[in-house]
Write an enzyme that holds these catalytic residues in place. Structure first.
Site, PDB file in Angstrom:
ATOM      1  N   CYS A 113      44.835  -4.160 -77.322  1.00  0.00           N
ATOM      2  CA  CYS A 113      44.213  -2.866 -77.555  1.00  0.00           C
ATOM      3  C   CYS A 113      43.647  -2.208 -76.310  1.00  0.00           C
ATOM      4  O   CYS A 113      43.596  -1.002 -76.210  1.00  0.00           O
ATOM      5  CB  CYS A 113      43.112  -3.017 -78.585  1.00  0.00           C
ATOM      6  SG  CYS A 113      43.802  -3.237 -80.215  1.00  0.00           S
ATOM      7  N   THR A 168      53.419  13.506 -44.413  1.00  0.00           N
ATOM      8  CA  THR A 168      52.250  13.519 -43.529  1.00  0.00           C
ATOM      9  C   THR A 168      51.366  12.307 -43.791  1.00  0.00           C
ATOM     10  O   THR A 168      51.118  11.950 -44.942  1.00  0.00           O
ATOM     11  CB  THR A 168      51.447  14.819 -43.765  1.00  0.00           C
ATOM     12  OG1 THR A 168      52.314  15.919 -43.512  1.00  0.00           O
ATOM     13  CG2 THR A 168      50.240  14.893 -42.849  1.00  0.00           C
TER      14      THR A 168
END
Lengths: 402, 280
Positions: free
Chosen positions: A328, A238
């Site tokens: 990090c 859809t």
């Protein structure tokens, strides 16, 4: 935090007010399914088609039906590559680059596990693609060439028109991941001569969860999802109507924005002001990526001797949102694969920050960023054993690295 | 964005004990710019008491916070008291760290251990020799460090080892080696009660416990590498009923897997006369 200086527009952008306004009726008032056989849905289908026209116009596509709505660029990239391989089942070779987005890179790595061979074309120190290497790597077994238009971390633009011409001559399907180019430079699928091209709505002020795959008329492609007849069964499911309306409106705004040369120049000037301001202030900072051949909104600066996540956390405290190529902050432990592919030394790869502007970025925001950066950088340099070593003792950095 | 505790945030925003001690008694450096984490630790001693500790760190928010925490924790302690501090204590002091950031606390422990060795006059210069062979070339992580974090933190997967040491977090070429080390360390843990293996004194409860541990820690990782898995169905005396799952379930040589891997390992780690029966 009340005010955010948002300089992370290559990650995502805010929804433009005009886009939001265009979308709103499709949540509560005009929620019909465009596939329904009644006017309540049928009217919505007309709006979906108008949005398709706007996207087609933005991409210079010849036919509206070449625009296939998807959930985003990851799906579009996967659909382009997997769909092509599904059609050309006897061909087992893929050509891409070392610096692609994970939507392409991780798919290629998976395909390698499934028996495909993949050539990852390298880049040079400035992030420029080795185009001769790419041309030489194409063989009769090559099923698809997939290259990004502009790199998400450095903004460096790849010569997709040259690659497109070569692929056309060789009869090899050519897919372009244009996610970071759209809205920043004119994208014309006919100039590129690509068969497939992926874009993502949330990178140019449409909402998240909507993307497009341009599929040139006649391109051989099998679907990767099977279901209903939507999008000519190329991408069943859809329709995400509010998203489609949003990306259609955002496409109109892109056309308008790129036609206004002053506005385009304004973003570039702000980027340059930020970049030059930072490079001038910090002798140990340098630009990652080609200075000239890149999109106007992006700058990637490596700060030596300090670490990227720490810079971002300190910037965050000042209300500035940027992005890091450091280990990090990304959840990985290695510096950005893009910076590593470029051969950026670890000394600055860990401390590289990407600032990416949008047409909503103001000069005040850039001035503020330039004002607070010295405090952030100096505070971290003060903590850094490397800076300490270089600055006070003249000890070469290698002696500290075990 | 990482979910940092308030303590971590407080310490990376306003780290305590940043700087040098000009007349420090001990200065040690660990980590490297290649790893993306490095720590220089300065200690001032009065007899066997650490009267001052300062640091400089190249690293992320949790590296700054871990370094700051370490210096806070060791100030005022005797060397012997400080020697008992592990990376787990640093993590506890910080109220926790994200899994992927555990290596920051390990770096603090490494620096402290190195400093204590120096204080005790032990040789630390040739740290590679001291720490064993380097397993992860990308981040310079030694075999001994990997073994130690596995043991001290009960790690069982490569991902956990990467979180604690960074090893395997870059090119990944050392991952097979890390897997081998994990297997060896786990085998030691499982093998400890082996003294009782094969003796008549093993209780049903003990046998079940050892079977479960061996399957979980020794057999499953091997099968999972090939996209397979194993499920323990039942234990009846010395008969162990198991079912192969995933790729292994459809494998044409599953009987070989049963005999040469599952039964052999259970006989090695539990009892010599154990019998494995596959449930289809």
């Amino acid at each position: 935090m009340n005010t955010i200086i948002y300089l992370d527009n290559n990650a995502t952008t805010k929804v433009a007010p005009e886009v939001l306004e265009a979308m709103l009726p499709f949540f509560m008032e005009r929620y019909g399914n465009p596939s329904s056989m009644h006017d309540f849905g049928g009217d919505v289908a007309h709006d979906v088609e108008r949005a398709r026209q706007s996207v087609a116009q933005m991409l210079g596509a010849d036919y509206d039906y070449e625009i296939v709505f998807t959930s985003g660029a990851t799906e579009s990239d996967n659909m382009a590559i997997l769909g092509t391989l599904q059609y050309y089942r006897d061909k087992k070779h893929i050509v891409t680059t070392k610096v692609e987005h994970p939507a392409v890179l991780n798919l290629c790595r998976q395909l390698e596990r499934e028996g495909y061979s993949v050539t990852y074309v390298p880049v040079d120190r400035e992030g420029n693609l080795d185009i001769d290497y790419l041309f030489d790597s194409i063989t009769n077994d090559t099923a698809i060439v997939s290259v990004m238009y502009a790199n998400n971390e450095t903004g460096v633009i790849f010569p997709v028109e040259e690659i497109g011409a070569f692929c056309k001559k060789r009869g090899v399907p050519f897919h372009v991941d244009a996610v970071q180019a759209i809205g920043k430079i004119p994208v014309d699928v006919n100039k590129i001569q690509c068969d497939l091209l992926a874009i993502s709505g949330h990178k140019f002020h449409a909402p998240k969860g909507i993307g497009v795959l341009y599929v040139r008329r006649g391109t051989r492609l099998r679907p990767i999802l099977y279901g209903g007849h939507q999008e000519k069964a190329r991408r069943p499911g859809t329709h995400n109507v509010p998203g489609i309306i949003g990306i259609g409106k955002a496409a109109e705004l892109v056309i308008h924005h790129l036609a206004n040369k002053d506005e385009v120049q304004r973003v570039k000037k702000l980027r340059n002001k930020l970049e030059e301001g930072l490079l001038n202030q910090f002798p140990n900072a340098h630009l990652n990526g080609n200075k000239d051949k890149r999109v106007d909104n992006t700058t990637n600066i490596g700060f030596e001797f300090i670490e990227g996540e720490a810079i971002l956390l300190y910037l965050n405290e000042k209300g500035i949102a940027a992005s890091s190529g450091s280990a990090c902050s990304s959840g990985s432990l290695e510096p950005s694969h893009v910076l590593r592919a470029m051969g950026v030394p670890f000394t600055s790869a860990h401390g590289s920050i990407r600032f990416s502007l949008s047409r909503y970025t103001t000069e005040e925001e850039i001035d503020y960023t330039l004002r607070v950066m010295p405090e952030v950088v100096n505070q971290l340099l003060e903590i850094s054993p490397y800076w300490d070593s270089i600055n006070k003792k003249g000890k070469p950095i290698g002696e500290l690295a075990r | 964005m990482w979910e940092y505790t308030e303590k971590v945030k407080e310490l990376y925003k306003n780290p305590k004990n940043v700087g040098e001690i000009p007349d420090a008694d001990v200065v040690v450096e660990v980590g490297s710019i290649v790893c993306g984490d490095a720590l220089t630790l300065y200690l001032k001693l009065d007899g066997d008491k650490i009267v001052d500790a300062k640091f400089k760190t190249f690293g992320c928010g949790s590296a700054i916070a871990s370094s700051s925490a370490l210096t806070e924790m060791i100030k005022g302690k005797t060397v012997e008291e400080a020697a008992k501090i592990s990376n787990k204590d640093i993590v506890e002091f910080l109220g926790g760290l994200p899994d992927q950031k555990m290596h920051c606390s390990v770096m603090g422990q490494e620096a402290l251990e190195k400093a204590i060795k120096k204080i005790k006059g032990q040789k630390v210069e040739d740290e590679h020799e001291d720490e064993g062979a380097i397993v992860c070339q990308c981040f310079g992580v030694s075999e001994n460090l990997i073994r130690r974090v596995i043991k001290e933190n009960n790690l069982t997967t490569v991902e956990e080892v990467t979180n604690y040491t960074k090893a395997g977090g870059a090119c990944g070429s050392c991952i097979p080696k890390i897997e081998d080390i994990i297997k060896e360390e786990l085998a030691k843990v499982v093998a400890k009660p082996e003294a009782t293996a094969g003796t008549k004194s093993m209780s049903n409860l003990k046998r079940m416990q050892l079977v479960e541990e061996t399957i979980q820690n020794v057999i499953r990782p091997v099968l999972m590498r090939d996209g397979g898995d194993i499920e323990l169905i039942d234990i009846d005396g010395k008969k162990v009923y198991v079912a192969l799952r995933g790729h292994c379930a459809h494998c044409v040589i599953s009987d070989v897997t049963m005999k040469n891997l599952v039964q052999e390992k259970l006989r090695e780690f539990v009892e010599q006369d154990i019998e494995v029966i596959e449930v289809k």
